[in-house]
Design an enzyme around this catalytic site. Structure first.
Site, short mmCIF file in Angstrom:
data_model
loop_
_atom_site.label_atom_id
_atom_site.label_comp_id
_atom_site.label_asym_id
_atom_site.label_seq_id
_atom_site.Cartn_x
_atom_site.Cartn_y
_atom_site.Cartn_z
N LYS A 87 31.35 46.14 46.28
CA LYS A 87 31.83 46.46 45.00
C LYS A 87 30.81 46.98 44.14
CE LYS A 87 35.41 44.01 42.25
NZ LYS A 87 35.76 42.66 41.88
C1 E4P Z 1 38.85 42.05 40.70
O1 E4P Z 1 38.66 42.95 41.37
C2 E4P Z 1 38.31 41.98 39.27
O2 E4P Z 1 36.97 41.94 39.18
C3 E4P Z 1 39.30 41.21 38.43
O3 E4P Z 1 40.42 41.37 38.75
C4 E4P Z 1 39.02 41.15 37.06
O4 E4P Z 1 39.73 40.12 36.40
P1 E4P Z 1 39.85 39.62 34.92
O5 E4P Z 1 39.95 40.68 34.01
O6 E4P Z 1 40.93 38.50 34.94
O7 E4P Z 1 38.39 39.08 34.89
#
Ligand code: E4P
Length: 217
Positions: A87
């Site tokens: 990622k």
């Molecule tokens: C996933 O890939 C993201 O990092 C995550 O969904 C972020 O979510 P949040 O906005 O609730 O922190």
């Protein structure tokens, strides 16, 4: 639409996996920190533990922000387990690194995406997934689901193969709206997945069926 769970909590990952509806997992540094995991080795072990529970892709996020270190970190993460998807944040060196990973057969998930332009760059770099942050967009007074629709339309017109992974999901309604908007994947907290089960008429109907079943038992 594939279902990923957005957590680093092993019990929640197991629960979703045991329902038979789980296609993968996304994590981020905040979610890892929430589980109290400390130290590089512990973090790596945790990624491997997650990979050993689920069948699909598991996103592991780099914490470097310059090209050389993103490459070094991403290569290392990708070697931890075949299910790991690296990622990478939507920054200039991140785009350059995603192109490098694509050219070297390493799958990426482009994270922190908040605009259609960023989604185009992620696709051009060959990211396997692009992650628009629906909830955080809504939190800022914009419409996250509309961004999913826009990216879906652009990718369809342009023939981009990158999968739209709707992230930052805050509710069961978000999941339904993202499915309508053309998301390929939705990564959700366990509560939002379980919320899809709920309907009072289901509970009332089941109670009545079970009561009537007693009449012929
Ligand atoms: C996933 O890939 C993201 O990092 C995550 O969904 C972020 O979510 P949040 O906005 O609730 O922190």
């Amino acid at each position: 639409m594939k279902f990923f769970i957005d957590t680093a909590n092993l019990a929640q990952i197991k629960e979703a996996h045991e329902m038979g509806i789980l296609d993968g997992v996304t994590t981020n540094p905040s979610l890892m920190a929430k589980e109290g995991i400390k130290g590089k080795k512990a973090v790596e072990k945790h990624y491997i533990d997650i990979c050993n529970i689920v069948d699909g892709d598991v996103s592991a996020e780099v914490i470097s922000t310059d090209f050389d270190n993103i490459i070094k970190e991403g290569k290392h993460l990708s070697k931890l387990h075949e299910k790991i998807v690296v990622k990478v944040p939507m920054i200039k060196d991140g785009v350059k690194a995603m192109k490098w990973f694509t050219d070297h057969g390493i799958a990426t998930n482009c994270t922190l995406v908040f605009s259609a332009g960023q989604a185009i760059l992620a696709a051009k770099a060959g990211a396997k997934y692009v992650s628009p942050f629906i909830g955080r967009i809504d939190d800022s007074g914009w419409n996250g689901v509309e961004l999913v629709q826009q990216i879906s339309q652009i990718y369809s017109i342009q023939g981009f193969k990158t999968e739209i992974l709707a992230a930052s999901i805050r509710s069961s309604l978000h999941i339904i709206q993202c499915a309508e908007a053309g998301a390929d994947v939705c990564t959700c907290p366990l509560d939002s997945i379980m919320g899809l089960l709920k309907h009072p008429l289901t509970d009332i109907g089941l109670a009545k069926f079970l009561e009537d079943a007693k009449k012929f038992a």
